[in-house]
Each structure stands twice: as C-alpha cells, then as structure tokens.
Write a protein that holds these residues in place. Structure first.
Motif, PDB file in Angstrom:
ATOM      1  N   TYR A   1       0.829  -1.203   0.000  1.00 21.27           N
ATOM      2  CA  TYR A   1       0.000   0.000   0.000  1.00 21.27           C
ATOM      3  C   TYR A   1       0.864   1.254   0.000  1.00 21.27           C
ATOM      4  CZ  TYR A   1      -3.354   3.540   1.421  1.00 21.27           C
ATOM      5  OH  TYR A   1      -4.123   4.679   1.473  1.00 21.27           O
ATOM      6  N   ARG A   2       1.916   1.246   0.810  1.00 21.05           N
ATOM      7  CA  ARG A   2       2.817   2.411   0.884  1.00 21.05           C
ATOM      8  C   ARG A   2       3.413   2.715  -0.496  1.00 21.05           C
ATOM      9  NH1 ARG A   2       8.118   0.828   3.462  1.00 21.05           N
ATOM     10  NH2 ARG A   2       8.220  -0.083   1.380  1.00 21.05           N
ATOM     11  N   ASP A   3       3.842   1.680  -1.228  1.00 22.04           N
ATOM     12  CA  ASP A   3       4.463   1.894  -2.534  1.00 22.04           C
ATOM     13  C   ASP A   3       3.484   2.529  -3.519  1.00 22.04           C
ATOM     14  OD1 ASP A   3       6.764   0.826  -1.529  1.00 22.04           O
ATOM     15  OD2 ASP A   3       6.531  -1.141  -2.490  1.00 22.04           O
ATOM     16  N   ASP A   4       2.255   1.995  -3.569  1.00 25.05           N
ATOM     17  CA  ASP A   4       1.264   2.570  -4.481  1.00 25.05           C
ATOM     18  C   ASP A   4       0.863   3.976  -4.047  1.00 25.05           C
ATOM     19  OD1 ASP A   4       1.264   0.461  -6.180  1.00 25.05           O
ATOM     20  OD2 ASP A   4      -0.769  -0.245  -5.726  1.00 25.05           O
ATOM     21  N   ARG A   5       0.802   4.190  -2.764  1.00 26.09           N
ATOM     22  CA  ARG A   5       0.446   5.519  -2.255  1.00 26.09           C
ATOM     23  C   ARG A   5       1.506   6.543  -2.671  1.00 26.09           C
ATOM     24  NH1 ARG A   5      -3.052   7.333   1.932  1.00 26.09           N
ATOM     25  NH2 ARG A   5      -3.132   9.591   1.687  1.00 26.09           N
TER      26      ARG A   5
ATOM     27  N   ILE B   1      14.381   9.953  13.872  1.00 26.89           N
ATOM     28  CA  ILE B   1      13.478   8.870  14.288  1.00 26.89           C
ATOM     29  C   ILE B   1      12.619   8.428  13.107  1.00 26.89           C
ATOM     30  CG2 ILE B   1      11.528   8.279  15.781  1.00 26.89           C
ATOM     31  CD1 ILE B   1      12.683  10.258  17.845  1.00 26.89           C
ATOM     32  N   ALA B   2      12.089   9.390  12.356  1.00 31.59           N
ATOM     33  CA  ALA B   2      11.253   9.057  11.195  1.00 31.59           C
ATOM     34  C   ALA B   2      12.047   8.265  10.164  1.00 31.59           C
ATOM     35  CB  ALA B   2      10.690  10.332  10.571  1.00 31.59           C
TER      36      ALA B   2
ATOM     37  N   SER C   1      11.227   4.365   9.121  1.00 34.53           N
ATOM     38  CA  SER C   1      10.874   4.106   7.729  1.00 34.53           C
ATOM     39  C   SER C   1      11.651   2.906   7.194  1.00 34.53           C
ATOM     40  CB  SER C   1      11.159   5.341   6.871  1.00 34.53           C
ATOM     41  OG  SER C   1      12.549   5.516   6.685  1.00 34.53           O
ATOM     42  N   VAL C   2      12.814   2.652   7.796  1.00 28.95           N
ATOM     43  CA  VAL C   2      13.632   1.497   7.397  1.00 28.95           C
ATOM     44  C   VAL C   2      13.153   0.232   8.100  1.00 28.95           C
ATOM     45  CG1 VAL C   2      15.956   0.511   7.436  1.00 28.95           C
ATOM     46  CG2 VAL C   2      15.632   2.934   6.907  1.00 28.95           C
ATOM     47  N   THR C   3      12.885   0.338   9.399  1.00 28.54           N
ATOM     48  CA  THR C   3      12.531  -0.854  10.174  1.00 28.54           C
ATOM     49  C   THR C   3      11.047  -1.196  10.088  1.00 28.54           C
ATOM     50  OG1 THR C   3      12.094   0.430  12.187  1.00 28.54           O
ATOM     51  CG2 THR C   3      14.371  -0.302  11.813  1.00 28.54           C
ATOM     52  N   GLY C   4      10.201  -0.190   9.842  1.00 21.25           N
ATOM     53  CA  GLY C   4       8.765  -0.430   9.836  1.00 21.25           C
ATOM     54  C   GLY C   4       8.186  -0.680  11.211  1.00 21.25           C
ATOM     55  N   SER C   5       8.922  -0.325  12.263  1.00 20.25           N
ATOM     56  CA  SER C   5       8.496  -0.633  13.625  1.00 20.25           C
ATOM     57  C   SER C   5       7.360   0.267  14.107  1.00 20.25           C
ATOM     58  CB  SER C   5       9.684  -0.489  14.590  1.00 20.25           C
ATOM     59  OG  SER C   5      10.187   0.841  14.559  1.00 20.25           O
ATOM     60  N   HIS C   6       7.273   1.474  13.562  1.00 19.39           N
ATOM     61  CA  HIS C   6       6.236   2.414  13.967  1.00 19.39           C
ATOM     62  C   HIS C   6       5.713   3.149  12.727  1.00 19.39           C
ATOM     63  CE1 HIS C   6       8.461   1.788  17.699  1.00 19.39           C
ATOM     64  NE2 HIS C   6       7.416   2.230  18.353  1.00 19.39           N
ATOM     65  N   SER C   7       4.636   3.875  12.924  1.00 20.26           N
ATOM     66  CA  SER C   7       4.134   4.746  11.860  1.00 20.26           C
ATOM     67  C   SER C   7       3.586   6.012  12.487  1.00 20.26           C
ATOM     68  CB  SER C   7       3.034   4.046  11.053  1.00 20.26           C
ATOM     69  OG  SER C   7       1.898   3.825  11.863  1.00 20.26           O
ATOM     70  N   THR C   8       3.376   7.022  11.676  1.00 19.56           N
ATOM     71  CA  THR C   8       2.755   8.259  12.149  1.00 19.56           C
ATOM     72  C   THR C   8       1.373   8.373  11.530  1.00 19.56           C
ATOM     73  OG1 THR C   8       3.706   9.551  10.337  1.00 19.56           O
ATOM     74  CG2 THR C   8       4.963   9.441  12.385  1.00 19.56           C
ATOM     75  N   VAL C   9       0.497   9.116  12.171  1.00 17.14           N
ATOM     76  CA  VAL C   9      -0.863   9.299  11.691  1.00 17.14           C
ATOM     77  C   VAL C   9      -1.078  10.781  11.403  1.00 17.14           C
ATOM     78  CG1 VAL C   9      -3.301   9.060  12.227  1.00 17.14           C
ATOM     79  CG2 VAL C   9      -1.696   7.341  13.040  1.00 17.14           C
ATOM     80  N   ASP C  10      -1.506  11.085  10.192  1.00 12.03           N
ATOM     81  CA  ASP C  10      -1.798  12.464   9.801  1.00 12.03           C
ATOM     82  C   ASP C  10      -3.311  12.610   9.717  1.00 12.03           C
ATOM     83  OD1 ASP C  10      -1.706  15.033   8.919  1.00 12.03           O
ATOM     84  OD2 ASP C  10      -1.014  14.571   6.896  1.00 12.03           O
ATOM     85  N   LEU C  11      -3.910  13.225  10.730  1.00 14.95           N
ATOM     86  CA  LEU C  11      -5.358  13.346  10.784  1.00 14.95           C
ATOM     87  C   LEU C  11      -5.838  14.531   9.955  1.00 14.95           C
ATOM     88  CD1 LEU C  11      -5.915  12.723  14.596  1.00 14.95           C
ATOM     89  CD2 LEU C  11      -6.149  11.076  12.727  1.00 14.95           C
TER      90      LEU C  11
END
Length: 294
Positions: free
Chosen positions: A44-48, A240-241, A245-255
């Motif tokens: 999904y990230r790639d297509d986005r 941190i971002a 982005s490399v590990t995929g351990s977390h994500s951020t949410v843009d509301l």
C-alpha cells in the motif's frame, strides 16, 4: 520514472504511462483501493507514493485554482460544523447524565486537565510581546518587517484590548497610535495540493503580538517540566522518522482537519480556568470569509 520503474506495480506502471503522455491532471485524480484490500502495508505504501508524488504539483489551470479555493472554504465550514457537534457532546458530559462510554472519556479528559495544570502552573504576571514574520490586518504585502509593524496603525479585537494593553505596557507599542478595532480575522488560502488550498486566517496585529507572547510562555513551561527544548526537536524527529521508515516498527498518523477541529469546549475543559480565559481573550471570535462575517 525512476520511482515508478523501481516500484513496478500495476499502479506504478499506470502512473508512468500517464506521465509519458503528459496527463498530469489525470494522475492527480487517481485514487487507491482501501488499504485493507492490499496484501501488506509495504504494498500500500508503494502505491500511495506513486500517486501522492504528483498530487502537490501546481498545474496552470485558473478554473482548478478557483475550485480549490471553494473546496478550502467548504472545509472551513465543515470543521466548524464538526466543532459545533463536539461542543454539544462535551457540554453533555459536563451536565452529568453519563453512560459507560461517557465515563471513560470524561475520566481521560480529567486526567489530561491535571497534567496540563501541572505543566502550566499559574498564568504569567507579565508577557514579552513578540513580532511574527507574516502579514496582519494592518501589515500587508512586503511591508511586514518589524520597523513596518512599529510604524503602522496597530489593529486589535475589542474584547482583547485589556490583555493587549497589559502585554505591551512599557514597550514602544504602548506609545503607538490608538489601535483600529476589527470584529473579525480574514480567511485566505495558500497552495496545498491538487484538490484544495490550505485555509488560513490573517489576525489583528496586537493580538498576534500577544498570542506569540503566550505561546512562548507555554513552551518555556513545557520545556521546564519535561526537560526538553521543543524548538530543537525537529532534527531528532527527522532521525526517528528515518529509522522507522527502514525498520517499519512504527508509523505516524496524519489526521484530516486536526487543528481546525480543536473545539472551544475541549479547550475549556482541558485548560485551567485562568489559562482558558487568557487564551480566549486573545482569539478572534468571528471570521470574514467569502464576503460575509461568520
């Protein structure tokens, strides 16, 4: 082309084909299937990425520009309507007729208010006025330097005068001409993406000076409580971002509309009373938008 060819999905190939034909507006209109229909978050990230990378390109289309301004104005009223609903619900919480879901929310807000109160402490006895680098209701175009703002007729909202006078007491601002009063701030837009402009408001000059002073005091107390310097956190957040982005351990949410939907009653419930009264005294209560005042 490099990004699309590297990703190589059907969506990426479609974007690359449209780009080769110069169909940028068509690319900007592309939309993805819902995230849950994808096999993995990475897919999904790639297509986005291949869809979003063109969305902020500003195409020379006056009709589209007018449409984006209209969309931004509609978003303003949508946010206001959402705040209206939120305010009604929060007043319901304060009236005491609660169900189990209400109790959890009220408990959270109560704990939140306690933390905010510990951080902020009493309101400041004195504020240090500060200038912004941008426009105000009395400072426009290129004439927005500090000397310009010290030379122009200052502007203010009537209900803010006592706090503003206290803020600028003993400074050059206090010796300037009696301020010109405005009832409302003024809505305007700046570029955002292919669908909408970003809505903003131009404020009265003396209110901006005082708002920035309060903001500086809030940051100072936050920094003292948490032992961090907020103005220096940007570089740390970038690192941190990059790492996640490399590990995929977390994500951020843009509301969507996050800051526009911080409702008045929520601020009243979370802030200590004196801090709420201070901030409320400095905000614009009305906005001039699309030829009318609301």
């Amino acid at each position: 082309q490099k990004i699309c060819s590297e990703i190589g999905t059907p969506q990426a190939r479609a974007v690359m084909a449209l780009a080769k034909e110069g169909k940028w507006a068509q690319i900007q209109g592309l939309r993805l299937a819902p995230p849950h229909t994808y096999a993995s978050p990475d897919a999904y990230r790639d297509d986005r990425l291949v869809v979003e990378i063109i969305r902020k390109l500003e195409l020379p289309d006056p009709a589209a520009s007018r449409s984006r301004v209209d969309t931004a104005r509609k978003a303003f009223f949508k946010a206001e309507a959402q705040c209206y609903q939120t305010n009604g619900y929060l007043r319901h919480l304060q009236q005491g007729l609660l169900d189990l879901n209400d109790l959890g929310i009220l408990e959270f807000i109560t704990r939140w208010r306690s933390v905010v109160s510990d951080i902020l402490g009493p309101i400041p006895r004195k504020l240090d006025p500060r200038y912004s680098p941008g426009s105000t209701l009395s400072d426009k175009g290129k004439a927005i330097t500090i000397p310009d703002k010290m030379s122009s007729t200052p502007t203010c909202y009537p209900h803010s005068l006592s706090v503003v006078e206290h803020t600028v007491h003993g400074t050059e601002l206090a010796r300037l001409t009696v301020p010109k009063f405005f009832r409302a701030n003024r809505f305007f837009t700046v570029p955002k993406n292919s669908e909408t402009m970003r809505g903003c408001c131009v404020e009265a000059s003396l209110n901006v000076v005082s708002q920035l002073a309060v903001g500086q005091e809030i940051r100072r107390r936050y920094n003292r409580y948490y032992k961090v310097e907020l103005t220096q956190m940007n570089d740390r957040h970038k690192l941190i971002a990059k790492a996640i982005s490399v590990t995929g351990s977390h994500s951020t949410v843009d509301l969507s509309m996050a800051s526009d939907t911080v409702s008045r009653e929520l601020v009243r419930m979370v802030l200590p009373t004196a801090w709420h009264d201070l901030l409320n005294s400095l905000r614009a209560t009305h906005t001039h938008i699309a030829g009318r005042t609301v």
